[in-house]
Scaffold this motif. Structure first.
Motif, mmCIF file in Angstrom:
data_model
loop_
_atom_site.group_PDB
_atom_site.id
_atom_site.type_symbol
_atom_site.label_atom_id
_atom_site.label_comp_id
_atom_site.label_asym_id
_atom_site.label_seq_id
_atom_site.Cartn_x
_atom_site.Cartn_y
_atom_site.Cartn_z
ATOM 1 N N THR A 71 0.804 -1.219 0.000
ATOM 2 C CA THR A 71 0.000 0.000 0.000
ATOM 3 C C THR A 71 0.841 1.274 0.000
ATOM 4 O OG1 THR A 71 -0.061 0.087 2.427
ATOM 5 C CG2 THR A 71 -1.782 -1.211 1.310
ATOM 6 N N GLN A 72 2.130 1.169 0.329
ATOM 7 C CA GLN A 72 2.992 2.349 0.406
ATOM 8 C C GLN A 72 4.287 2.123 -0.362
ATOM 9 O OE1 GLN A 72 2.742 5.751 2.301
ATOM 10 N NE2 GLN A 72 0.906 5.041 1.257
ATOM 11 N N TRP A 73 4.091 1.684 -1.621
ATOM 12 C CA TRP A 73 5.220 1.545 -2.540
ATOM 13 C C TRP A 73 5.184 2.728 -3.488
ATOM 14 C CZ3 TRP A 73 5.695 0.460 -7.965
ATOM 15 C CH2 TRP A 73 6.998 0.132 -8.368
ATOM 16 N N HIS A 74 6.342 3.305 -3.772
ATOM 17 C CA HIS A 74 6.402 4.571 -4.491
ATOM 18 C C HIS A 74 7.312 4.510 -5.706
ATOM 19 C CE1 HIS A 74 5.045 5.438 -0.430
ATOM 20 N NE2 HIS A 74 4.484 6.533 -0.903
ATOM 21 N N THR A 75 7.103 5.464 -6.603
ATOM 22 C CA THR A 75 7.906 5.590 -7.816
ATOM 23 C C THR A 75 8.410 7.031 -7.924
ATOM 24 O OG1 THR A 75 5.967 6.160 -9.145
ATOM 25 C CG2 THR A 75 6.542 3.809 -8.970
ATOM 26 N N THR A 76 9.079 7.321 -9.015
ATOM 27 C CA THR A 76 9.625 8.671 -9.193
ATOM 28 C C THR A 76 8.574 9.679 -9.634
ATOM 29 O OG1 THR A 76 10.159 8.440 -11.541
ATOM 30 C CG2 THR A 76 11.787 7.615 -9.947
ATOM 31 N N ALA A 77 7.409 9.204 -10.081
ATOM 32 C CA ALA A 77 6.308 10.012 -10.631
ATOM 33 C C ALA A 77 6.380 10.174 -12.149
ATOM 34 C CB ALA A 77 6.183 11.386 -9.977
ATOM 35 N N LEU A 78 7.343 9.512 -12.804
ATOM 36 C CA LEU A 78 7.458 9.602 -14.259
ATOM 37 C C LEU A 78 8.070 8.298 -14.776
ATOM 38 C CD1 LEU A 78 6.821 11.762 -16.443
ATOM 39 C CD2 LEU A 78 9.233 12.421 -16.346
ATOM 40 N N CYS A 79 7.692 7.935 -16.016
ATOM 41 C CA CYS A 79 7.970 6.579 -16.492
ATOM 42 C C CYS A 79 9.452 6.256 -16.689
ATOM 43 C CB CYS A 79 7.190 6.300 -17.770
ATOM 44 S SG CYS A 79 7.254 7.595 -19.006
ATOM 45 N N ALA A 80 10.151 6.909 -17.597
ATOM 46 C CA ALA A 80 11.547 6.551 -17.866
ATOM 47 C C ALA A 80 12.425 6.649 -16.617
ATOM 48 C CB ALA A 80 12.118 7.420 -18.994
ATOM 49 N N PRO A 81 12.269 7.684 -15.786
ATOM 50 C CA PRO A 81 13.049 7.702 -14.547
ATOM 51 C C PRO A 81 12.782 6.496 -13.653
ATOM 52 C CG PRO A 81 12.239 9.895 -15.023
ATOM 53 C CD PRO A 81 11.573 8.971 -16.004
ATOM 54 N N THR A 82 11.501 6.143 -13.481
ATOM 55 C CA THR A 82 11.181 4.969 -12.666
ATOM 56 C C THR A 82 11.778 3.711 -13.278
ATOM 57 O OG1 THR A 82 9.124 5.910 -11.792
ATOM 58 C CG2 THR A 82 9.309 3.519 -11.802
ATOM 59 N N ARG A 83 11.649 3.553 -14.570
ATOM 60 C CA ARG A 83 12.164 2.354 -15.233
ATOM 61 C C ARG A 83 13.680 2.242 -15.080
ATOM 62 N NH1 ARG A 83 8.156 0.316 -18.929
ATOM 63 N NH2 ARG A 83 6.227 1.400 -18.395
ATOM 64 N N SER A 84 14.356 3.388 -15.035
ATOM 65 C CA SER A 84 15.805 3.327 -14.824
ATOM 66 C C SER A 84 16.119 2.781 -13.438
ATOM 67 C CB SER A 84 16.435 4.710 -15.023
ATOM 68 O OG SER A 84 16.268 5.558 -13.898
ATOM 69 N N THR A 85 15.336 3.177 -12.440
ATOM 70 C CA THR A 85 15.578 2.665 -11.082
ATOM 71 C C THR A 85 15.297 1.176 -11.000
ATOM 72 O OG1 THR A 85 13.326 3.053 -10.221
ATOM 73 C CG2 THR A 85 14.881 4.897 -10.127
ATOM 74 N N LEU A 86 14.328 0.712 -11.754
ATOM 75 C CA LEU A 86 13.968 -0.703 -11.743
ATOM 76 C C LEU A 86 15.000 -1.549 -12.482
ATOM 77 C CD1 LEU A 86 10.156 -0.278 -12.388
ATOM 78 C CD2 LEU A 86 11.242 -0.921 -10.239
#
Length: 774
Positions: free
Chosen positions: A70-85
């Motif tokens: 319930t409290q998992w977060h991302t960067t708020a934008l796709c390519a930045p999040t995908r880079s972290t993943l």
């Protein structure tokens, strides 16, 4: 790797071999498969496991078989999040402070993985895993998405054995821009024959797994399944849309209230969580394109249109979930499901890029062109089909990100960063159907995968010392209780100048609207929230705890400096998308193209935006000549030069707004060799930045059609639809022909496009000389 322990003599008959030093590593014994399903643009309040109205049967089953976070977060934008993943490092450390289309020449924003980060795919590949990627990429620099360009950032050079999908941030679901491994390819069949990208991706995923199992059944796999859903364009078969008819007729304001109550019933959010305002940012700080129009302020047609758009979005999500289900079924049929770690998530909050009025062509936003109700209502019965490139209004972005504030791109609020995450691993997780409330982030996924498998990220790779992992493993949550303390302590946020930082339950948020062009970052107001008690950030505690706020602001700056976050950038979309970026080839005044090459992506093709330009083609015509000479873009924005019924045509399709601007020759073409072309002479700018001018169509040196014309100030597309000679790839630019409209019955020597402003006749002779010399 140990040294050779065999025996070497003069004669092989007297020697003893030792194979072990030369064999690739095997995965740790019993290591699980990993299947990571990553959607785009979807807040928690959208999907059924979290209480949403969008039915996700496959995801429901996985949630019942595992854990819902319930409290998992991302960067708020796709390519930045995908880079972290991919790397387990913060997005700015990866060079992905923004999407590839807005990259800039700074360490945190250049859109290229530095040598100091290694992908989890490379680690797994080097340790006995088959690494398979299906679907969206968006971590290849825009200028590298080219047939002859640099491929160092392409998947197969980043640790992946196989890739099938698209490299950009989005693509047409009916006519996608496809790459298989290291080559651009045509889609396997057409929409009229039942094609949809989500279905194709599932087919390819199953085929990859089946091929792997045929030769290496004991080898575990890591598959990243990234559908285009739920990113624009929202496109899905009509029979799927019909299943949601009337399901959203109460409107987005009512949905926020309804879904917040449902989320409380399921325990996804605490009972005291406040359903926040739909427009939390006011005054000069507010980005008008991100505002939500209250439901009761809409007229009947607007309500009808907006609800239909929600139906399309829901159907798109459910249909794609069914395709994922086919992959899960394969794993069950082959006995692999029990020992497969399945991660099912979304990369940021629901997207508000459809503006307050929604759009039948999302690219209007990136050209600064407003939608009108009159124009959009023309397409209400075509929404989701081939004739629209749809995105719903901000109201639904707000609703599907409830009870939180804002949505995608707003990194200071949970509406942009709090996302769905479900993890299932029957063999490794005892819990079934339980919630986990520990605070985590997308940088924590890679450490989790590595711990589960029993591997570590290398400290040195390819001779380069690596950045430490930014994240912490979530594996402890598998056996934890729902409310056990988190083992994460700090996480910063930044996207397009929106900023936030979380530390041990406290969250500070700098109020800034992305792509607003306001700057004055040092004047931004900071808010303070206690997320332990106020999940939706409804009570600003800055006045009550000024010392805590100052502590967090100082910590944000420390994290920013440590992670290459500066300088901040909030420029408007048209400006930043049009910023030149270095590529293998320097920009030039005249470009020469030849027939039947792969499409040339817009990022490296001749740029005709906001200027005068000319197109000249040397063509041999016969009585049977027909088809496209030059095309760039699609029906949602583009231009094309072609022959039809023995006449020469030039069409400029301005953002898909009917009617097309058609220039038709007043004479017919007889057999012979011709120089065919057109010129656009810019005279000024009109409303919303559109480019005004006049166009002449030429056969040899004779003007055969002329008239006024308007051109787009921004890109034709964010999804590919590259420049083609001799055919039109994907979706046709003009309704006057059907793709690929391959040129037949003659020969195209080449096409020259010039933006240097010389007289047309000069280009005609120059182009002829240039093409003859090559």
């Amino acid at each position: 790797m140990r040294g050779f322990k065999g025996k070497i003599e003069l004669d092989t008959r007297d020697s003893k071999p030792d194979w072990e030093p030369f064999l690739p590593k095997k995965a740790p014994k019993g290591a699980p498969n990993v299947l990571f399903i990553l959607y785009d643009d979807t807040g928690q309040a959208a999907w059924s496991p979290y209480g949403g109205r969008i039915q996700m049967p496959t995801l429901d089953k996985l949630a019942a078989d595992g854990l819902l976070y319930t409290q998992w977060h991302t960067t708020a934008l796709c390519a930045p999040t995908r880079s972290t993943l991919q790397t387990g490092r913060n997005h700015h450390l990866n060079g992905f402070g923004s999407i590839t289309e807005t990259a800039s020449g700074y360490p945190g924003y250049n859109g290229r993985f530095p040598k100091q980060v290694t992908t989890v795919a490379e680690v797994l590949q080097n340790n006995g895993y088959a690494t398979l990627w299906v679907g969206k990429n968006h971590n290849v620099p825009e200028q590298d998405v080219a047939p002859g360009g640099y491929r160092g950032e392409w998947p197969l050079n980043q640790g992946w054995d196989r890739f099938y999908g698209f490299l950009g941030g989005e693509t047409n679901q009916w006519f996608p821009d496809l790459v298989k491994d290291n080559d651009f390819i045509d889609q396997p069949y057409m929409p009229d024959d039942g094609y949809h990208l989500s279905k194709d991706l599932a087919d390819q995923a199953i085929e990859m797994l089946r091929n792997k199992d045929a030769s290496n059944p004991s080898k575990p796999f890591y598959m990243w399944f990234n559908p285009g859903a739920n990113h624009a364009p929202h496109q899905v078969p009509q029979e799927e849309i019909d299943k949601y008819k009337g399901k959203f007729d109460d409107g987005y304001d009512a949905y926020r209230t309804w879904v917040t109550a449902r989320m409380k019933e399921k325990g996804v959010i605490p009972e005291n969580t406040v359903n926040t305002a739909i427009n939390p940012i006011h005054g000069d700080l507010a980005n008008k394109l991100d505002q939500v129009r209250p439901w009761d302020s809409l007229n009947d047609n607007e309500k009808k249109l907006f609800n239909r758009m929600a139906e399309v979005f829901a159907a798109y999500s459910t249909y794609t979930d069914a395709q994922v289900g086919r992959v899960i079924d394969y794993l069950k049929e082959t006995g692999q499901y029990e020992n497969t770690l399945i991660i099912y998530a979304a990369d940021n909050g629901t997207s508000g890029e459809g503006s307050p009025d929604g759009s039948v062509n999302e690219n209007k936003l990136f050209n600064g062109w407003p939608d009108t109700l009159e124009e959009n209502m023309k397409y209400i019965d075509k929404l989701g089909g081939q004739d629209t490139y749809e995105h719903f209004p901000t109201g639904w972005a707000s609703a599907f990100s409830a009870p939180y504030k804002m949505f995608k791109r707003y990194a200071e609020y949970q509406g942009g960063t709090a996302d769905p995450l479900i993890i299932s691993w029957p063999k490794g997780i005892k819990a079934r159907g339980e919630l986990r409330h520990q605070y985590h982030h997308s940088v924590d996924i890679v450490p989790t995968i590595l711990e589960v498998i029993g591997l570590e990220m290398p400290e040195v790779n390819h001779g380069v010392k690596q950045y430490p992992l930014s994240g912490v493993s979530m594996a402890y949550t598998f056996d934890a209780k729902p409310d056990d303390p988190t083992e994460k302590h700090v996480q910063y946020y930044e996207i397009f100048g929106t900023r936030g930082i979380w530390k041990d339950g406290w969250h500070a948020a700098a109020i800034h609207a992305p792509i607003n062009g306001t700057s004055d970052f040092d004047q931004d107001k900071w808010e303070l929230y206690n997320l332990e008690e106020d999940w939706s950030q409804s009570k600003d505690l800055a006045a009550q705890h000024p010392e805590k706020l100052e502590e967090l602001k100082k910590l944000w700056m420390e994290e920013a400096k440590r992670n290459n976050v500066l300088p901040l950038d909030d420029r408007v979309a048209v400006e930043i998308l049009g910023t030149p970026r270095p590529s293998d080839e320097a920009p030039r005044d005249t470009y020469i193209y030849y027939p039947d090459t792969e499409p040339v992506p817009e990022g490296v093709a001749v740029n005709v935006r906001g200027r005068s330009y000319k197109i000249v083609a040397n063509v041999e015509v016969t009585d049977n000549s027909e088809g496209v000479i030059f095309a760039h873009g699609s029906r949602f924005g583009g231009h094309s030069l072609f022959i039809k019924n023995k006449k020469l045509y030039y069409v400029y399709n301005f953002l898909g707004i009917a009617p097309e601007q058609v220039f038709e020759s007043d004479i017919t073409l007889k057999p012979g060799k011709y120089t065919l072309g057109m010129e656009f002479n810019m005279t000024g700018k009109g409303e919303h930045g559109k480019i005004l001018g006049n166009t002449n169509l030429y056969i040899n040196d004779k003007v055969v059609a002329s008239g006024n014309m308007q051109t787009q100030p921004g890109k034709f597309t964010l999804s590919g639809d590259g420049l083609c000679v001799g055919y039109d790839s994907g979706d046709a630019v003009s309704a006057l022909y059907k793709s690929p409209a391959k040129f037949t019955g003659g020969q195209i020597q080449g096409v020259a496009v010039s933006v240097k402003g010389e007289p047309y006749e000069n280009l005609e002779s120059e182009a002829r000389r240039a093409m003859l010399s090559q």
